[in-house]
Design a protein around this motif. Structure first.
Motif, short mmCIF file in Angstrom:
data_model
loop_
_atom_site.label_atom_id
_atom_site.label_comp_id
_atom_site.label_asym_id
_atom_site.label_seq_id
_atom_site.Cartn_x
_atom_site.Cartn_y
_atom_site.Cartn_z
N PRO A 212 0.81 -1.23 0.00
CA PRO A 212 0.00 0.00 0.00
C PRO A 212 0.84 1.27 0.00
N PHE A 213 2.14 1.14 -0.19
CA PHE A 213 2.96 2.37 -0.20
C PHE A 213 2.72 3.20 -1.46
N THR A 214 2.41 2.49 -2.54
CA THR A 214 1.96 3.22 -3.73
C THR A 214 0.47 2.93 -3.87
N ASN A 215 -0.28 3.88 -4.40
CA ASN A 215 -1.74 3.71 -4.39
C ASN A 215 -2.32 3.51 -5.77
N GLN A 220 -3.05 3.98 -11.83
CA GLN A 220 -3.83 4.58 -12.90
C GLN A 220 -2.95 5.47 -13.79
N LYS A 221 -2.03 6.14 -13.14
CA LYS A 221 -1.12 7.02 -13.87
C LYS A 221 -0.35 6.22 -14.91
N VAL A 222 0.10 5.03 -14.51
CA VAL A 222 0.83 4.17 -15.44
C VAL A 222 -0.07 3.74 -16.61
N PHE A 223 -1.31 3.38 -16.27
CA PHE A 223 -2.25 3.02 -17.34
C PHE A 223 -2.48 4.19 -18.29
N ASP A 224 -2.62 5.37 -17.70
CA ASP A 224 -2.88 6.56 -18.54
C ASP A 224 -1.69 6.86 -19.45
N LEU A 225 -0.48 6.70 -18.89
CA LEU A 225 0.71 6.92 -19.72
C LEU A 225 0.75 5.92 -20.86
N ALA A 226 0.45 4.65 -20.51
CA ALA A 226 0.45 3.62 -21.55
C ALA A 226 -0.59 3.94 -22.60
N GLU A 227 -1.77 4.40 -22.13
CA GLU A 227 -2.82 4.70 -23.09
C GLU A 227 -2.39 5.83 -24.03
N GLN A 228 -1.71 6.81 -23.46
CA GLN A 228 -1.23 7.90 -24.28
C GLN A 228 -0.24 7.37 -25.33
N LEU A 229 0.59 6.42 -24.91
CA LEU A 229 1.57 5.86 -25.86
C LEU A 229 0.89 5.02 -26.94
N THR A 230 -0.29 4.47 -26.63
CA THR A 230 -0.96 3.68 -27.67
C THR A 230 -1.32 4.54 -28.88
N TYR B 27 -21.23 6.99 -8.79
CA TYR B 27 -19.91 7.61 -8.60
C TYR B 27 -20.05 8.84 -7.71
N TYR B 28 -20.62 8.64 -6.54
CA TYR B 28 -20.82 9.82 -5.69
C TYR B 28 -19.60 10.15 -4.84
N GLY B 29 -18.53 9.39 -5.00
CA GLY B 29 -17.31 9.65 -4.24
C GLY B 29 -16.78 11.05 -4.52
N HIS B 35 -9.07 7.34 -1.55
CA HIS B 35 -9.39 5.93 -1.76
C HIS B 35 -9.85 5.66 -3.19
N ARG B 36 -10.01 4.38 -3.48
CA ARG B 36 -10.32 3.98 -4.84
C ARG B 36 -11.65 4.54 -5.33
N PHE B 37 -12.61 4.61 -4.42
CA PHE B 37 -13.93 5.09 -4.82
C PHE B 37 -13.84 6.56 -5.27
N GLY B 38 -13.02 7.31 -4.54
CA GLY B 38 -12.78 8.71 -4.94
C GLY B 38 -12.03 8.77 -6.26
N ALA B 39 -11.08 7.85 -6.41
CA ALA B 39 -10.28 7.85 -7.64
C ALA B 39 -11.15 7.56 -8.86
N ASP B 40 -12.17 6.70 -8.67
CA ASP B 40 -13.08 6.40 -9.78
C ASP B 40 -13.80 7.68 -10.22
N ALA B 41 -14.29 8.42 -9.24
CA ALA B 41 -14.99 9.67 -9.55
C ALA B 41 -14.03 10.64 -10.24
N GLU B 42 -12.79 10.66 -9.76
CA GLU B 42 -11.81 11.57 -10.35
C GLU B 42 -11.54 11.20 -11.81
N ARG B 43 -11.48 9.89 -12.05
CA ARG B 43 -11.21 9.46 -13.42
C ARG B 43 -12.37 9.81 -14.34
#
Lengths: 400, 379
Positions: A212-215, A220-230, B27-29, B35-43
């Motif tokens: 849990p040290f990285t969240n 998601q950031k990595v996925f987004d970067l990869a998506e940008q590279l696609t 997506y009311y986060g 947390h992940r639920f917030g991250a979903d809303a952010e995305r």
């Protein structure tokens, strides 16, 4: 009359010899894949150029997409007419009046089909005269024209194009094999990925994360970067390596000055194992000489020591500023600067050795047995495939 | 019911309501929660932002979601004025702006700013040359609307943009609340630095809108807090609102590209039919937005006509709903030089893409009858 074709000129492929066909075929496939959302268009590949028949589609979004496809030198909107003087005149006139903001022009006629009775020079004069007498306020400037109208008479037809739009250059992705890119989430590694893709290489990505040290957002950031590279090549496979366990062990069992070096060596080992399994022949990193402690000559020597695989370092001689400029151009910069921890920024010793000594590294490592943990980690790698629109995006796009 | 008051507000598209409901439920986060639920809303919010940017052909970070047109205009005008007052304290706008622009300028006058309110011609159009002439060393902002909300007149935004480009120190704001989805408006390389859009005028929901803020434009935020929306506008993001807005934008632009000729024709038909009624005078100029018609029936109080039509469930308005509470004449019409008789008796009919010929016929018939009845009573 309106533009009905997009004409794309090949870059380096044109210099290829016997394997040119393979390159063109690959490029054709890449363009097809990129333009799936425009079902009406037709694509035709020639020896030295590709034509997209628009069939009524709006050319703007298509050109925007094609600008990112490697292997294309330049793009122009074209009107296709029969090899007939009157039709050619009309089309040239259209090309001129459509050019927004142009006040001066130049005609460059080329006769490839020598059976056509009008020679290039004569055509230049005929069209120049025609345009001047049928418009107001335009003048000819053969040195610095606002718009250059190209008229190419080929076997099948004459193509009239105006301004050239610069393409992405390079070679079609997929013609130069695959590499495994070590992507951290920072500014450099996506740029390194982009630059290898430019030389025709297809990417797979390996990313080390330490929950849990990285969240989730870092992931998601990595996925987004990869998506940008696609957007520069088809889909991209990401190997997500759960690194928490190994990283904690290294941090607690290796003297702090050397923990970073050992961590990099472990990453290289895991990357090599993944590459081997996926039949990938090289690794790619975003290293730039002297940028941080792990990128000194001594560090690279100590880290490189664990693998025989070629490590491609396309950024090795670039300055940070230059790298940032590219990352802005390819739209990865704004993603890269999102402020989430990645595995390289946690467990960082306050002063890592900039000149690690190999004997010492080996000595510290020998005191610690990684074999079991390495095996477990490799077994737990999660593979995610990123395409331009992955499943979740579909859910979102229904909402939008 | 025949609803012809679409410049006041529109009926939300069912798809828009659907999106709003789904997002609110699922997506009311809080996008800022870690947390992940917030991250979903952010995305989801960031996807919405990207799509809005794509639709407007700008960059995602140039989109600031707001609560609507009034907020957008206030944030733009006061935000620029307060952030750049050390460069100068002069603002240029026109006499026919929406109250949210006009009153924002008035407030700034109280803070020591000078505002030039440019006149318009009889067609309700500002002259680009007047804008150029009004620019001084002190000018930091030009704010001109795209389509006038009462008359439907179209302002020369492109030309003013070209002028603004020559003065890199000043900013150009366009209130595009009435124009969006009706008349294409390019932002890229247009000289426009800020542009306001409102959700409920394009079949989105009340309380939604966006402000385009060109990259590297500094504005003084009116709301301070958690730094949301790129620090331009703090406050927990209205994710469902933003998503529904972007959906409405997509739908209305789609309609614009396929149906705007039809709409223009129906409005032309309306004008033609209105011209056949003796007592009616058309105020809307020939060069007009495709959906607004302004008329006057001199000597009849517009409220009376509105209420009489209202009894038949036909809804139009007097001047802009936002300023209907003020008595007397329409400020817009009087700025155009219409005499008092005309500008006191103005009525606005505003269509949408769904308005049918049949509705137009029924409306004209009812209007004729109403005027007839009223003339008998008053006669």
């Amino acid at each position: 009359m309106k533009y009905d074709y997009i004409l794309m000129r090949y870059g380096e492929i044109a210099l290829k010899g016997r394997n040119r066909k393979k390159f063109i075929h690959r490029l054709h496939e890449n363009v097809l894949g990129k333009l799936k959302e425009f079902p009406a268009i037709k694509i035709k590949s020639d020896r030295d150029r590709m034509y997209i028949l628009l069939n009524g589609e709006n050319p703007e979004p298509i050109i925007t997409k094609c600008k990112n496809i490697f292997g294309i030198q330049s793009i122009s909107l074209a009107i296709k007419v029969e090899n007939d003087e009157i039709q050619i005149k009309q089309a040239a006139l259209h090309a001129l009046t459509e050019a927004i903001g142009a006040k001066t022009f130049k005609i460059t006629a080329k006769r490839i089909n020598k059976k056509f009775p009008i020679g290039s020079q004569e055509m230049n004069q005929i069209l120049g005269g025609h345009l001047l007498s049928n418009t107001d306020g335009y003048t000819v400037d053969v040195h610095y024209p606002d718009v250059e109208i190209n008229v190419e008479t080929r076997e099948d037809a004459t193509y009239i194009t105006s301004n050239k739009i610069l393409g992405a250059g390079g070679l079609p992705v997929g013609t130069a094999g695959k590499t495994l890119l070590l992507l951290s989430g920072g500014i450099d590694s996506p740029v390194a990925g982009y630059m290898t893709m430019k030389r025709g290489v297809q990417l797979e990505i390996i990313h080390f994360h330490s929950p849990p040290f990285t969240n989730d957002r870092a992931k998601q950031k990595v996925f987004d970067l990869a998506e940008q590279l696609t957007s520069f090549g088809g889909k991209i496979k990401i190997h997500m390596v759960p690194f928490t366990n190994l990283q904690q062990r290294i941090y607690s069992e290796i003297p702090h000055g050397y923990s970073m070096t050992v961590m990099r060596r472990v990453m290289m080992k895991i990357s090599e194992a993944v590459a081997k399994k996926e039949k990938i022949l090289s690794l790619t990193t975003g290293e730039s000489l002297g940028q941080v402690a792990s990128q000194t000559m001594e560090s690279m020597n100590a880290i490189n020591d664990v693998t025989n695989y070629p490590i491609l370092r396309p950024l090795i001689a670039m300055d940070k500023e230059e790298i940032i400029t590219v990352s802005q151009k390819i739209n990865t910069y704004d993603i890269s600067i999102r402020p989430y921890e990645d595995c390289c920024t946690i467990f960082v010793p306050s002063s890592p050795k900039t000149k690690p000594r190999k004997e010492k590294v080996l000595q510290f490592e020998s005191a610690m047995d990684f074999t079991e943990d390495l095996k477990n980690t490799i077994n737990q790698i999660e593979v995610v495939e990123i395409t331009k629109a992955s499943k979740e995006d579909d859910e979102f796009s229904d909402l939008l | 019911m025949i609803y012809l008051d679409n410049s006041a507000t529109t009926k939300p598209f069912p798809e828009v309501l659907d999106s709003f409901k789904q997002v609110t439920e699922k997506y009311y986060g809080n996008p800022s929660s870690i947390h992940r639920f917030g991250a979903d809303a952010e995305r989801l919010l960031s996807k919405a932002r990207q799509q809005a940017a794509q639709l407007m052909q700008v960059h995602a970070e140039e989109i600031v979601f707001t609560s609507g047109g009034t907020e957008g205009n206030n944030v733009a005008i006061k935000g620029i004025a307060l952030a750049h007052q050390n460069r100068g304290k002069h603002i240029i706008t026109s006499q026919i702006e929406h109250p949210s622009v006009f009153e924002a300028c008035r407030s700034l006058e109280e803070l020591g700013f000078t505002v030039t309110y440019l006149p318009v011609n009889t067609d309700g159009v500002v002259a680009a040359l007047d804008v150029k002439r009004a620019i001084t060393k002190e000018t930091i902002l030009i704010s001109i609307m795209h389509v006038n909300n009462e008359l439907g007149s179209i302002q020369p935004i492109q030309q003013i943009g070209e002028i603004a480009k020559q003065y890199p120190k000043l900013f150009f704001h366009v209130d595009n609340v009435q124009g969006f989805g009706k008349i294409p408006q390019k932002l890229e390389n247009s000289g426009i630095d800020l542009c306001t859009i409102s959700g409920h005028k394009i079949h989105g929901l009340k309380g939604t809108g966006l402000l385009y803020v060109k990259k590297n434009t500094k504005i003084f935020p009116l709301f301070d807090g958690g730094g949301q929306e790129g620090n331009y506008r703090s406050g927990t993001e209205n994710v469902a609102g933003a998503v529904s807005l972007v959906k409405a934008m997509r739908l209305i632009l789609d309609k614009q590209s396929r149906e705007v000729e039809n709409l223009t024709e129906r409005t032309a038909l309306l004008i033609k039919k209105l011209e056949q009624i003796n007592t009616v005078i058309i105020n809307t100029p020939n060069q007009r937005a495709p959906h607004i018609v302004n008329i006057s029936v001199p000597d009849y109080k517009p409220e009376v006509i509105i209420h009489a039509l209202g009894e038949k469930e036909i809804y139009i308005s007097t001047k802009a709903a936002c300023s209907s509470k003020k008595p007397d004449e329409s400020a817009v019409l009087s700025a155009c030089g219409f005499n008092k008789n005309i500008s006191e008796s103005a009525l606005r009919i505003s269509l949408n893409y769904q308005t049918t010929e049949k509705e137009i016929e029924l409306f004209c018939q009812s209007l004729t009858e109403t005027i007839q009845q009223l003339s008998e009573v008053m006669g």
